[in-house]
Motif scaffolding. Structure first.
Motif, PDB file in Angstrom:
ATOM      1  N   MET A   1     -87.281 -13.096 -18.996  1.00  0.00           N
ATOM      2  CA  MET A   1     -87.061 -11.334 -19.797  1.00  0.00           C
ATOM      3  C   MET A   1     -85.996 -10.962 -19.603  1.00  0.00           C
ATOM      4  SD  MET A   1     -89.965  -8.215 -20.969  1.00  0.00           S
ATOM      5  CE  MET A   1     -89.715  -7.058 -21.569  1.00  0.00           C
ATOM      6  N   SER A   2     -85.357 -10.430 -20.231  1.00  0.00           N
ATOM      7  CA  SER A   2     -83.616  -9.371 -20.025  1.00  0.00           C
ATOM      8  C   SER A   2     -84.314  -8.513 -19.260  1.00  0.00           C
ATOM      9  CB  SER A   2     -83.085  -9.356 -21.128  1.00  0.00           C
ATOM     10  OG  SER A   2     -83.708  -8.863 -22.163  1.00  0.00           O
ATOM     11  N   VAL A   3     -82.955  -8.083 -18.667  1.00  0.00           N
ATOM     12  CA  VAL A   3     -83.351  -6.069 -18.441  1.00  0.00           C
ATOM     13  C   VAL A   3     -82.534  -5.211 -18.908  1.00  0.00           C
ATOM     14  CG1 VAL A   3     -82.860  -4.785 -15.972  1.00  0.00           C
ATOM     15  CG2 VAL A   3     -83.446  -7.193 -15.877  1.00  0.00           C
ATOM     16  N   THR A   4     -82.728  -4.818 -19.962  1.00  0.00           N
ATOM     17  CA  THR A   4     -82.209  -3.315 -20.584  1.00  0.00           C
ATOM     18  C   THR A   4     -82.072  -2.077 -20.049  1.00  0.00           C
ATOM     19  OG1 THR A   4     -83.768  -2.669 -21.805  1.00  0.00           O
ATOM     20  CG2 THR A   4     -82.890  -5.067 -22.835  1.00  0.00           C
ATOM     21  N   ILE A   5     -80.663  -1.663 -20.597  1.00  0.00           N
ATOM     22  CA  ILE A   5     -80.905  -0.006 -20.297  1.00  0.00           C
ATOM     23  C   ILE A   5     -80.797   0.579 -21.502  1.00  0.00           C
ATOM     24  CG2 ILE A   5     -79.411   2.009 -18.913  1.00  0.00           C
ATOM     25  CD1 ILE A   5     -77.904  -0.915 -17.507  1.00  0.00           C
ATOM     26  N   THR A   6     -81.411   1.738 -21.689  1.00  0.00           N
ATOM     27  CA  THR A   6     -81.556   2.439 -22.442  1.00  0.00           C
ATOM     28  C   THR A   6     -81.083   4.038 -22.277  1.00  0.00           C
ATOM     29  OG1 THR A   6     -83.210   1.427 -23.952  1.00  0.00           O
ATOM     30  CG2 THR A   6     -82.389   4.170 -24.357  1.00  0.00           C
ATOM     31  N   PHE A   7     -79.670   4.631 -22.372  1.00  0.00           N
ATOM     32  CA  PHE A   7     -79.049   5.486 -22.670  1.00  0.00           C
ATOM     33  C   PHE A   7     -79.976   7.102 -23.066  1.00  0.00           C
ATOM     34  CE2 PHE A   7     -76.094   1.851 -22.143  1.00  0.00           C
ATOM     35  CZ  PHE A   7     -75.725   1.733 -20.823  1.00  0.00           C
ATOM     36  N   LEU A   8     -81.062   7.622 -22.406  1.00  0.00           N
ATOM     37  CA  LEU A   8     -81.121   8.746 -22.805  1.00  0.00           C
ATOM     38  C   LEU A   8     -80.337  10.115 -22.496  1.00  0.00           C
ATOM     39  CD1 LEU A   8     -85.091   7.095 -22.245  1.00  0.00           C
ATOM     40  CD2 LEU A   8     -83.966   7.589 -24.238  1.00  0.00           C
ATOM     41  N   GLY A   9     -79.183   9.802 -21.949  1.00  0.00           N
ATOM     42  CA  GLY A   9     -78.841  10.961 -21.836  1.00  0.00           C
ATOM     43  C   GLY A   9     -77.190  10.779 -20.645  1.00  0.00           C
ATOM     44  N   GLY A  10     -76.653  11.309 -20.617  1.00  0.00           N
ATOM     45  CA  GLY A  10     -75.565  10.889 -20.415  1.00  0.00           C
ATOM     46  C   GLY A  10     -74.036  10.148 -20.646  1.00  0.00           C
ATOM     47  N   ASP A  24     -89.607  -6.916 -17.764  1.00  0.00           N
ATOM     48  CA  ASP A  24     -90.958  -7.420 -18.047  1.00  0.00           C
ATOM     49  C   ASP A  24     -92.332  -6.333 -17.754  1.00  0.00           C
ATOM     50  OD1 ASP A  24     -93.229  -9.473 -17.757  1.00  0.00           O
ATOM     51  OD2 ASP A  24     -93.015  -9.121 -15.520  1.00  0.00           O
ATOM     52  N   GLY A  25     -91.868  -5.676 -18.663  1.00  0.00           N
ATOM     53  CA  GLY A  25     -93.509  -4.254 -19.003  1.00  0.00           C
ATOM     54  C   GLY A  25     -93.429  -3.532 -18.255  1.00  0.00           C
ATOM     55  N   LYS A  26     -92.025  -3.064 -16.914  1.00  0.00           N
ATOM     56  CA  LYS A  26     -92.531  -2.127 -16.006  1.00  0.00           C
ATOM     57  C   LYS A  26     -90.643  -1.120 -16.754  1.00  0.00           C
ATOM     58  CE  LYS A  26     -94.846  -3.586 -13.128  1.00  0.00           C
ATOM     59  NZ  LYS A  26     -95.810  -3.293 -12.776  1.00  0.00           N
ATOM     60  N   MET A 151     -90.721  -2.061  -6.235  1.00  0.00           N
ATOM     61  CA  MET A 151     -91.902  -2.605  -7.107  1.00  0.00           C
ATOM     62  C   MET A 151     -91.737  -4.361  -6.907  1.00  0.00           C
ATOM     63  SD  MET A 151     -91.065  -0.887 -11.010  1.00  0.00           S
ATOM     64  CE  MET A 151     -89.917  -0.958 -11.395  1.00  0.00           C
ATOM     65  N   PRO A 152     -92.476  -5.011  -7.050  1.00  0.00           N
ATOM     66  CA  PRO A 152     -92.693  -5.940  -7.292  1.00  0.00           C
ATOM     67  C   PRO A 152     -91.221  -6.575  -8.223  1.00  0.00           C
ATOM     68  CG  PRO A 152     -94.903  -5.841  -6.656  1.00  0.00           C
ATOM     69  CD  PRO A 152     -94.065  -4.904  -7.131  1.00  0.00           C
ATOM     70  N   GLY A 153     -90.235  -7.101  -7.145  1.00  0.00           N
ATOM     71  CA  GLY A 153     -88.869  -7.855  -7.873  1.00  0.00           C
ATOM     72  C   GLY A 153     -87.876  -6.497  -8.056  1.00  0.00           C
ATOM     73  N   TRP A 154     -88.570  -5.747  -7.650  1.00  0.00           N
ATOM     74  CA  TRP A 154     -86.998  -4.439  -7.506  1.00  0.00           C
ATOM     75  C   TRP A 154     -86.818  -4.150  -6.694  1.00  0.00           C
ATOM     76  CZ3 TRP A 154     -86.310  -1.729 -13.067  1.00  0.00           C
ATOM     77  CH2 TRP A 154     -87.034  -2.298 -14.339  1.00  0.00           C
ATOM     78  N   LYS A 155     -85.529  -3.670  -6.263  1.00  0.00           N
ATOM     79  CA  LYS A 155     -84.995  -3.004  -5.218  1.00  0.00           C
ATOM     80  C   LYS A 155     -83.709  -2.694  -5.618  1.00  0.00           C
ATOM     81  CE  LYS A 155     -83.383  -6.869  -3.353  1.00  0.00           C
ATOM     82  NZ  LYS A 155     -83.207  -8.452  -1.984  1.00  0.00           N
ATOM     83  N   ILE A 170     -76.030   3.878  -6.738  1.00  0.00           N
ATOM     84  CA  ILE A 170     -77.148   3.229  -6.507  1.00  0.00           C
ATOM     85  C   ILE A 170     -77.026   1.758  -6.774  1.00  0.00           C
ATOM     86  CG2 ILE A 170     -79.836   3.578  -6.847  1.00  0.00           C
ATOM     87  CD1 ILE A 170     -79.945   5.743  -6.656  1.00  0.00           C
ATOM     88  N   LEU A 171     -77.273   1.094  -6.077  1.00  0.00           N
ATOM     89  CA  LEU A 171     -77.408  -0.304  -6.641  1.00  0.00           C
ATOM     90  C   LEU A 171     -78.877  -0.956  -7.145  1.00  0.00           C
ATOM     91  CD1 LEU A 171     -75.980  -3.481  -7.471  1.00  0.00           C
ATOM     92  CD2 LEU A 171     -76.127  -3.450  -4.876  1.00  0.00           C
ATOM     93  N   LEU A 172     -79.183  -1.429  -7.654  1.00  0.00           N
ATOM     94  CA  LEU A 172     -80.468  -1.539  -8.311  1.00  0.00           C
ATOM     95  C   LEU A 172     -79.858  -3.175  -8.613  1.00  0.00           C
ATOM     96  CD1 LEU A 172     -83.706  -0.687  -9.586  1.00  0.00           C
ATOM     97  CD2 LEU A 172     -82.012  -0.330 -11.377  1.00  0.00           C
ATOM     98  N   GLU A 173     -81.849  -3.706  -7.993  1.00  0.00           N
ATOM     99  CA  GLU A 173     -81.544  -5.120  -8.120  1.00  0.00           C
ATOM    100  C   GLU A 173     -82.762  -5.359  -8.648  1.00  0.00           C
ATOM    101  OE1 GLU A 173     -80.147  -7.852  -4.712  1.00  0.00           O
ATOM    102  OE2 GLU A 173     -79.997  -5.585  -3.964  1.00  0.00           O
ATOM    103  N   VAL A 174     -82.711  -6.063 -10.164  1.00  0.00           N
ATOM    104  CA  VAL A 174     -83.870  -6.474 -10.842  1.00  0.00           C
ATOM    105  C   VAL A 174     -83.558  -7.535 -11.598  1.00  0.00           C
ATOM    106  CG1 VAL A 174     -83.321  -4.724 -12.629  1.00  0.00           C
ATOM    107  CG2 VAL A 174     -85.813  -6.057 -12.471  1.00  0.00           C
ATOM    108  N   ALA A 175     -84.223  -9.115 -11.593  1.00  0.00           N
ATOM    109  CA  ALA A 175     -84.881 -10.317 -11.860  1.00  0.00           C
ATOM    110  C   ALA A 175     -83.269 -10.563 -11.966  1.00  0.00           C
ATOM    111  CB  ALA A 175     -84.703  -9.651 -13.526  1.00  0.00           C
ATOM    112  N   GLY A 176     -82.542 -11.409 -10.872  1.00  0.00           N
ATOM    113  CA  GLY A 176     -81.595 -11.887 -10.481  1.00  0.00           C
ATOM    114  C   GLY A 176     -80.461 -10.415 -10.741  1.00  0.00           C
ATOM    115  N   ARG A 177     -80.720  -9.586 -11.264  1.00  0.00           N
ATOM    116  CA  ARG A 177     -79.753  -8.764 -11.694  1.00  0.00           C
ATOM    117  C   ARG A 177     -78.490  -7.916 -11.208  1.00  0.00           C
ATOM    118  NH1 ARG A 177     -76.264 -11.041 -15.130  1.00  0.00           N
ATOM    119  NH2 ARG A 177     -74.708  -9.454 -15.897  1.00  0.00           N
ATOM    120  N   ARG A 178     -77.658  -7.541 -11.031  1.00  0.00           N
ATOM    121  CA  ARG A 178     -77.236  -6.313 -10.110  1.00  0.00           C
ATOM    122  C   ARG A 178     -76.296  -5.390 -10.838  1.00  0.00           C
ATOM    123  NH1 ARG A 178     -76.715  -7.814  -3.997  1.00  0.00           N
ATOM    124  NH2 ARG A 178     -74.968  -6.412  -3.833  1.00  0.00           N
ATOM    125  N   ILE A 179     -77.203  -4.300 -10.940  1.00  0.00           N
ATOM    126  CA  ILE A 179     -76.827  -3.224 -12.246  1.00  0.00           C
ATOM    127  C   ILE A 179     -76.400  -2.027 -10.659  1.00  0.00           C
ATOM    128  CG2 ILE A 179     -77.668  -1.642 -13.560  1.00  0.00           C
ATOM    129  CD1 ILE A 179     -79.579  -3.371 -14.039  1.00  0.00           C
TER     130      ILE A 179
END
Length: 454
Positions: A1-10, A24-26, A151-155, A170-179
């Motif tokens: 399942m892909s990692v998505t970003i929704t822009f709710l501001g800014g 994945d539901g998180k 949380m599991p899989g998120w750092k 902030i560097l967020l890492e989840v599902a092999g993606r670095r954001i």
């Protein structure tokens, strides 16, 4: 399942930063800010989020400014119970800013109800001081440059962004993606704050663009401020200086101190800092010496060379004093707080001066003043503006367009995608164009409410 970003501001605006990351539901929010400025933007604060707050698992804050953190008390009030991760400086500032924000909203609502100029009966605050106090226990401090498990899989890891105390990228890492979320980036040549750390490697970057269409002047704050204060002091006037309580107030206090030390201003010129939030923030500089350029002697001078105003009675008493004097008071865009009372009292006199010290979001009173308007609406009435209005161009705590590009160039490799955020439409698109043509990277300006892959 892909990692998505929704822009709710800014997104296509410089306010209300909220970025919802889902996988994945998180769900996780990076920043949780209030909208400020135009009324149609401020009304968004009252709209429910597309995701119920109790279904958001965590929040990461880049820094404490209310357009990045100030929605958190409402999020908690409406059911969010997860951790709010932030640097120690951001945590300490939120402890000051959130209750103050709630208090100001209560005061403004009460004032509107007393004077009957609100369309709502009764006018209500978005949240109260108690709501803000109740939310503070959610804050969890993290150290710079240390990876934390969310949380599991998120750092995530936080690095210094300059700008204000505690400001982080902030560097967020989840599902092999670095954001990578830039947050608000400071200037490498800032008068007070240390420069931002280099950018880490990432697949996706969200870069702020507040000054994406311009370059700061080479002149520094003391050099630009000196002639303005010299003019108003010579004519015996009062300089009302709307300041951001966090960062800008301290930079202006330091600049005035330097000018007095050099003899460019009389040491007898009275200076008042009329903002309890700014007073408390100023004392915090002693607790975070590694994040700014000020020596121990400099930080002590911030509070010793100005009169700190805390109580409402002390603030009201300033109106009985004669110039010359300088009053620094929040808020920086004149959207609320004690500075409104000073503007209402002093703006009509041609001997006086209003000094705007940074970016003025469209739709704010500061923007109205900067545009040369002959009147400004304060507390339901039109106030004549005969005072000289000066806008400082050197006081911004944001990186300019060249500095933003220089920060991106510190990345070891090109990212797959850049999202240009936290900027009005013109600056955001100008920076997008420069990223595309000068760096050769994919860049877009996302629309409010849109969802994109990482």
């Amino acid at each position: 399942m892909s990692v998505t970003i929704t822009f709710l501001g800014g997104a296509s605006t410089v306010t209300g930063s909220k970025y919802l990351v889902q996988h994945d539901g998180k769900r996780l929010l990076v920043d949780c800010g209030l909208f400020q400025g135009y009324k149609q933007l401020r009304l968004r604060n009252w709209n429910p989020l597309p995701v119920p707050p109790d279904q958001i698992h965590a929040v990461l804050l880049t820094h404490a400014h209310l357009d990045h953190s100030g929605y958190l008390p409402l999020l908690a009030k409406e059911g969010f119970t997860g951790h709010v991760y932030a640097s120690r400086g951001t945590r300490d500032l939120c402890r000051i800013l959130w209750p103050d924000s709630g208090h100001i909203q209560e005061e403004d609502a009460a004032f509107a109800n007393r004077h009957g100029f609100s369309k709502h009966a009764p006018a209500l605050p978005l949240y109260t001081r108690q709501d803000a106090l109740d939310a503070l226990h959610l804050l969890k401090a993290v150290e710079f440059d240390k990876t934390i498990n969310l949380m599991p899989g998120w750092k995530a890891s936080f690095s210094s962004a300059g700008h204000i105390l505690g400001a982080s990228s902030i560097l967020l890492e989840v599902a092999g993606r670095r954001i990578l979320f830039s947050g608000d980036l400071g200037r490498p040549d800032d008068l007070v704050m240390s420069p931002p750390d280099d950018a880490p490697q990432a697949d996706t970057v969200l870069i702020e663009s507040t000054y994406g269409d311009r370059v700061h002047p080479r002149e520094d704050i003391p050099a630009e401020l000196a002639p303005a204060l010299q003019r108003v002091a010579k004519r015996g006037g009062v300089a009302v200086v709307p300041v951001f309580a966090v960062g800008r107030a301290q930079a202006l206090l330091h600049a005035i101190h330097l000018l007095k030390m050099k003899g460019d201003l009389p040491t007898s010129l009275p200076v008042f800092l009329d903002s309890p939030m700014a007073v408390h923030t100023t004392h915090l500089f002693e607790d975070h010496p590694g994040e700014h350029r000020l020596s121990h002697q400099d930080t002590r001078a911030l509070t010793r060379n100005a009169t700190m105003i805390n109580s409402t009675d002390e603030s009201k008493a300033l109106a009985s004093r004669h110039g010359p004097m300088v009053i620094l008071s929040a808020s920086g865009m004149a959207t609320g707080g004690r500075v409104l009372h000073h503007l209402a009292h002093y703006a009509g006199n041609h001997r006086n001066m209003i000094i705007l010290t940074g970016y003025q979001a469209p739709g704010t009173r500061g923007d109205t003043l900067a545009s040369g308007a002959k009147s400004v609406r304060i507390h339901g009435r039109d106030v004549d503006v005969n005072a000289e209005v000066v806008q400082l161009e050197s006081a911004s705590a944001h990186a300019d367009a060249n500095q933003l590009l220089a920060w991106l160039r510190t990345m070891p490799q090109a990212p797959d995608q850049v999202y240009v955020v936290h900027g009005d439409a013109g600056p955001a698109d100008m920076l997008r164009s420069r990223i595309k043509h000068e760096l050769g990277w994919r860049a877009i300006v996302p629309e409010h409410g849109s969802t994109w892959p990482t």
